[in-house]
Design a protein around this motif. Structure first.
Motif, short mmCIF file in Angstrom:
data_model
loop_
_atom_site.label_atom_id
_atom_site.label_comp_id
_atom_site.label_asym_id
_atom_site.label_seq_id
_atom_site.Cartn_x
_atom_site.Cartn_y
_atom_site.Cartn_z
N THR A 14 0.79 -0.94 0.16
CA THR A 14 -0.03 -0.10 -0.01
C THR A 14 0.99 1.16 -0.21
O THR A 14 0.65 1.98 -0.72
CB THR A 14 -0.83 0.02 1.17
OG1 THR A 14 -1.75 -1.05 1.09
CG2 THR A 14 -1.66 1.13 1.40
N ALA A 17 2.66 1.63 -3.36
CA ALA A 17 1.56 2.18 -4.24
C ALA A 17 1.18 3.59 -4.22
O ALA A 17 0.99 4.44 -5.26
CB ALA A 17 0.37 1.58 -4.28
N LEU A 21 2.20 6.30 -6.90
CA LEU A 21 1.11 7.19 -7.51
C LEU A 21 1.04 8.77 -7.47
O LEU A 21 0.88 9.52 -8.28
CB LEU A 21 -0.26 6.53 -7.32
CG LEU A 21 -0.46 4.93 -7.78
CD1 LEU A 21 -1.61 4.43 -6.89
CD2 LEU A 21 -0.74 5.11 -9.31
N TRP A 54 -9.39 0.06 -2.34
CA TRP A 54 -8.11 0.84 -2.62
C TRP A 54 -7.47 0.38 -3.88
O TRP A 54 -6.95 1.05 -4.76
CB TRP A 54 -6.98 0.46 -1.28
CG TRP A 54 -5.77 0.88 -1.45
CD1 TRP A 54 -4.74 -0.06 -1.88
CD2 TRP A 54 -5.25 2.17 -1.77
NE1 TRP A 54 -3.41 0.59 -2.03
CE2 TRP A 54 -3.75 2.04 -2.04
CE3 TRP A 54 -5.63 3.42 -1.48
CZ2 TRP A 54 -2.66 3.14 -2.03
CZ3 TRP A 54 -4.75 4.57 -1.96
CH2 TRP A 54 -3.17 4.23 -2.26
N ALA A 55 -7.31 -0.90 -3.91
CA ALA A 55 -6.65 -1.57 -5.10
C ALA A 55 -7.49 -1.16 -6.40
O ALA A 55 -6.73 -0.82 -7.57
CB ALA A 55 -6.68 -3.11 -5.13
N ALA A 56 -8.60 -1.30 -6.36
CA ALA A 56 -9.42 -0.53 -7.60
C ALA A 56 -9.13 0.69 -8.07
O ALA A 56 -9.01 1.11 -9.04
CB ALA A 56 -10.95 -0.91 -7.44
N CYS A 58 -6.46 2.24 -7.20
CA CYS A 58 -5.12 2.25 -7.68
C CYS A 58 -5.01 1.93 -9.16
O CYS A 58 -4.31 2.59 -10.04
CB CYS A 58 -4.10 1.77 -6.87
SG CYS A 58 -3.79 1.90 -5.30
N ASP A 59 -5.81 0.84 -9.56
CA ASP A 59 -5.64 0.55 -10.86
C ASP A 59 -6.14 1.45 -11.80
O ASP A 59 -5.74 1.70 -13.08
CB ASP A 59 -6.27 -0.97 -11.02
CG ASP A 59 -5.67 -2.21 -10.23
OD1 ASP A 59 -4.33 -1.93 -10.01
OD2 ASP A 59 -6.39 -3.21 -10.19
N ALA A 60 -7.42 2.06 -11.44
CA ALA A 60 -7.81 3.36 -12.07
C ALA A 60 -7.09 4.31 -12.43
O ALA A 60 -6.72 4.77 -13.56
CB ALA A 60 -9.04 3.59 -11.55
N ARG A 62 -3.78 4.37 -12.49
CA ARG A 62 -2.91 3.93 -13.48
C ARG A 62 -3.40 3.99 -14.89
O ARG A 62 -2.38 4.22 -15.72
CB ARG A 62 -2.10 2.48 -12.98
CG ARG A 62 -1.39 2.34 -11.80
CD ARG A 62 -1.09 1.10 -11.76
NE ARG A 62 -0.15 0.89 -10.20
CZ ARG A 62 -1.00 0.53 -9.09
NH1 ARG A 62 -2.16 -0.17 -9.10
NH2 ARG A 62 -0.29 0.33 -7.97
N ASP A 63 -4.56 3.64 -15.11
CA ASP A 63 -5.26 4.12 -16.40
C ASP A 63 -5.74 5.63 -16.59
O ASP A 63 -6.55 5.72 -17.27
CB ASP A 63 -6.32 3.16 -16.40
CG ASP A 63 -5.98 1.67 -16.64
OD1 ASP A 63 -4.61 1.51 -17.20
OD2 ASP A 63 -6.81 0.76 -16.27
N ASP A 65 -7.74 7.31 -14.62
CA ASP A 65 -9.19 7.42 -14.24
C ASP A 65 -9.08 7.78 -12.61
O ASP A 65 -8.93 6.79 -11.86
CB ASP A 65 -9.92 6.14 -14.58
CG ASP A 65 -11.23 6.14 -14.14
OD1 ASP A 65 -11.84 7.45 -13.87
OD2 ASP A 65 -12.14 5.29 -14.28
#
Length: 94
Positions: A14, A17, A21, A54-56, A58-60, A62-63, A65
């Protein structure tokens, strides 16, 4: 070091990331409010529950969003004043 010593691998991930980020967003000149949201979301995730939001977010991010992060940390209520103070600090430090 203390986080690593505690053996909480997810907490280490965490924080990694968060740093990655946040640094990337600042380098790209992203919204300072989203930086504040990111820090607050990380702290909340570490405190629990660790439910995947949190993971969702972070993934967004990175894209490119910020929508899931913004939904996770809305600016209404007490979160808003914390995020706004963080943004003001960043803008003053620039």
């Amino acid at each position: 070091v203390d986080v690593c010593a505690a053996g909480d691998v997810e907490a280490v991930a965490t924080l990694a990331a968060l740093i990655s980020l946040s640094a990337h967003a600042r380098a790209e000149g992203a919204d300072a409010l989203d930086d504040g949201r990111l820090w607050l979301a990380a702290a909340r995730h570490l405190a629990g529950p660790r439910d995947g939001r949190w993971a969702a977010a972070c993934d967004a991010l990175r894209d490119h969003d910020p929508g899931p992060l913004r939904a996770l940390v809305p600016l209404d209520g007490p979160s808003g004043s914390l995020v706004e103070r963080h943004a003001a600090y960043l803008e003053g430090a620039a």
